[in-house]
Design an enzyme around this catalytic site. Structure first.
Site, mmCIF file in Angstrom:
data_model
loop_
_atom_site.group_PDB
_atom_site.id
_atom_site.type_symbol
_atom_site.label_atom_id
_atom_site.label_comp_id
_atom_site.label_asym_id
_atom_site.label_seq_id
_atom_site.Cartn_x
_atom_site.Cartn_y
_atom_site.Cartn_z
ATOM 1 N N LYS A 184 8.217 76.653 -28.291
ATOM 2 C CA LYS A 184 7.661 76.528 -29.645
ATOM 3 C C LYS A 184 6.734 77.677 -30.016
ATOM 4 C CE LYS A 184 8.499 71.824 -30.784
ATOM 5 N NZ LYS A 184 9.135 71.246 -29.577
ATOM 6 N N GLU B 246 3.761 70.052 -39.615
ATOM 7 C CA GLU B 246 4.044 68.664 -39.280
ATOM 8 C C GLU B 246 4.149 68.555 -37.764
ATOM 9 O OE1 GLU B 246 6.251 70.909 -39.862
ATOM 10 O OE2 GLU B 246 7.681 70.639 -38.219
ATOM 11 N N SER C 240 13.908 74.531 -22.104
ATOM 12 C CA SER C 240 13.062 74.746 -23.285
ATOM 13 C C SER C 240 11.584 74.472 -23.031
ATOM 14 C CB SER C 240 13.559 73.887 -24.445
ATOM 15 O OG SER C 240 13.669 72.529 -24.052
HETATM 16 C C1 LIG Z 1 10.282 70.402 -29.564
HETATM 17 C C2 LIG Z 1 11.068 70.562 -28.340
HETATM 18 C C3 LIG Z 1 12.485 70.559 -28.352
HETATM 19 C C4 LIG Z 1 13.286 70.260 -29.565
HETATM 20 O O1 LIG Z 1 13.230 71.156 -30.616
HETATM 21 P P1 LIG Z 1 14.393 72.156 -30.977
HETATM 22 O O2 LIG Z 1 13.969 72.675 -32.297
HETATM 23 O O3 LIG Z 1 15.676 71.383 -31.036
HETATM 24 O O4 LIG Z 1 14.429 73.191 -29.929
HETATM 25 C C5 LIG Z 1 13.152 70.812 -27.160
HETATM 26 N N1 LIG Z 1 12.493 71.026 -26.017
HETATM 27 C C6 LIG Z 1 11.143 71.033 -25.958
HETATM 28 C C7 LIG Z 1 10.490 71.272 -24.654
HETATM 29 C C8 LIG Z 1 10.386 70.800 -27.113
HETATM 30 O O5 LIG Z 1 9.052 70.790 -27.045
#
Ligand SMILES: *Cc1c(COP(=O)(O)O)cnc(C)c1O
Length: 396
Positions: free
Chosen positions: A85, A107, A374
């Site tokens: 993020k 948000e 992610s």
């Molecule tokens: C917020 C989040 C996501 C989901 O958001 P995307 O916009 O689909 O990438 C995925 N993995 C993590 C670790 C997150 O914090």
């Protein structure tokens, strides 16, 4: 190159009249700065020295042995804040600064995007307001506290179910009367144009790096790449660099929650219908009458009824295949991966890991799969523990 905000029939900007000038101003600024030398060098510096880019591409040897083919992990979990993020927040935050805006709003659902925005608000010395549903404020008190520590104001939203959807509505409403000095830092590759395009751009280092790292470390492109899909930002960040590589198979993994058949999930690409929400046309979880359905997922970060418009087009064109993975498989792989590699994966990212684990023994041994990790799973340890306790109780 300028984009018209349409991805086939998807995308666009379905917003109140008053917001159109603000979105146009943002679009204009983005195209003015995204290749501007000063902007690019400031952003590169922040990516590198604040966030920790480039992130490594790691060969997960023991997990590979378990599944019977080669698995590489793109380590977005190592970034500042513990997830991808920060890439988007740095990009949009810097854009706000170049535009002369002094205030940020955002948000948040689980608090991850709110916290990343609060961090960047502090970094740039901008007044920051985070809109958050009252239910989420209660559930995510630790993140609320962290946001406040970074100097942000958390605005509780009591409308609807007091969750992410309501927080976005309220943030949009607030923005309509404060567009002059306020920049709305949107959290994913969704929402009205130009957000899907600018968020993809600011997340694109994931794929650009991963592609170069594959060529350097393996001497070839991967056979398969995969990522979890909530709003779709980490996935599009990885996928965008590989879309023209026809031999690379691309898989997006949505949260199938307690099962698609139960209706308790958040998988609009797998089981949704085309509709409009939060300014964009996309696949959406809705009933016959177009009412938005309650979504459910063990991972709060994927719990959203819609999905980025570019993913909707990539589904329809067949370039990307989207699948659903259920909560149970997610919890299982969280444990397996931690034991194999000593890395706690976020429950969101664990969806992609679970899809890959399900391919165990089904792919040739020389197959190379890249998974975008992610985020890190430290935030999820309590949830995992509670689910294990509940499972143990129910089996007594
Ligand atoms: C917020 C989040 C996501 C989901 O958001 P995307 O916009 O689909 O990438 C995925 N993995 C993590 C670790 C997150 O914090």
């Amino acid at each position: 190159m300028k984009h018209d905000g349409r991805f086939g029939e998807f995308g666009g900007f379905y917003v109140p009249e008053v917001l159109i000038p603000a979105l146009e101003e943002m679009e204009e600024a983005f195209y003015k700065y995204y290749q501007d030398e000063k902007f690019v060098s400031e952003l590169d510096n922040l990516y590198k020295n604040y966030a920790g880019r480039p992130t490594p591409l790691f060969y997960a040897e023991r997990f590979s042995r378990l599944v019977g083919f080669k698995v590489y992990i793109k380590r977005e979990d190592l970034l500042h804040g513990g997830a991808h993020k920060v890439n988007n927040c740095l990009g949009q935050g810097l854009l706000a600064k170049f535009m002369g805006k002094t205030k940020l709003i955002a948000e948040t659902g689980a608090g991850q995007h709110g916290l990343a925005t609060a961090m960047i608000g502090a970094l740039f010395g901008m007044e920051t307001k985070i809109f958050m549903g009252v239910t989420d404020v209660e559930r995510q008190s630790v993140n609320v506290h962290k946001m406040k520590l970074c100097g942000a104001e958390v605005v509780p939203v009591a409308d609807g179910t007091g969750t992410l959807k309501d927080a976005i509505n309220e943030a949009l409403r607030y923005w309509t009367s404060n567009v002059e000095d306020t920049f709305y830092l949107f959290g994913t590759a969704c929402g009205p144009h130009p957000y899907p395009t600018i968020v993809r751009h600011f997340q694109s280092p994931i794929g650009i790096e991963a592609r170069a790292q594959c060529l350097e470390q393996i001497g070839a492109l991967p056979d398969v790449i995969t990522a979890c899909v909530g709003g779709g930002s980490n996935a599009i960040g990885l996928f965008s660099a590989f879309l023209d590589d026809e031999d690379v198979e691309i898989i997006g993994v949505e949260p199938a929650g307690r099962g698609i058949a139960t209706g308790k999930h958040a998988a609009p690409l797998v089981a949704g219908k085309v509709g409009v929400l939060h300014g964009t046309k996309m696949y959406l979880m809705q009933d016959e009458d177009g009412q938005i359905l309650e979504t459910e997922s063990i991972s709060a970060g994927l719990d959203y009824p819609g999905v980025g418009p570019e993913h909707c087009l990539l589904k329809d064109s067949g370039r990307v295949r989207y699948v659903g993975v259920e909560d149970e498989a997610v919890l299982y792989v969280f444990n397996v991966f931690a034991k194999c590699e000593g890395i706690l994966p976020a429950l969101e990212s664990s969806h992609a890991l679970a899809y890959v684990l399900a391919q165990k023994g089904k792919l040739p041994a020389d197959t190379v799969v890249v998974i975008n990790l992610s985020g890190r799973g430290d935030k999820d340890v309590g949830i995992v523990e509670r689910s294990e306790n509940a499972a143990a109780k129910s089996s007594l």
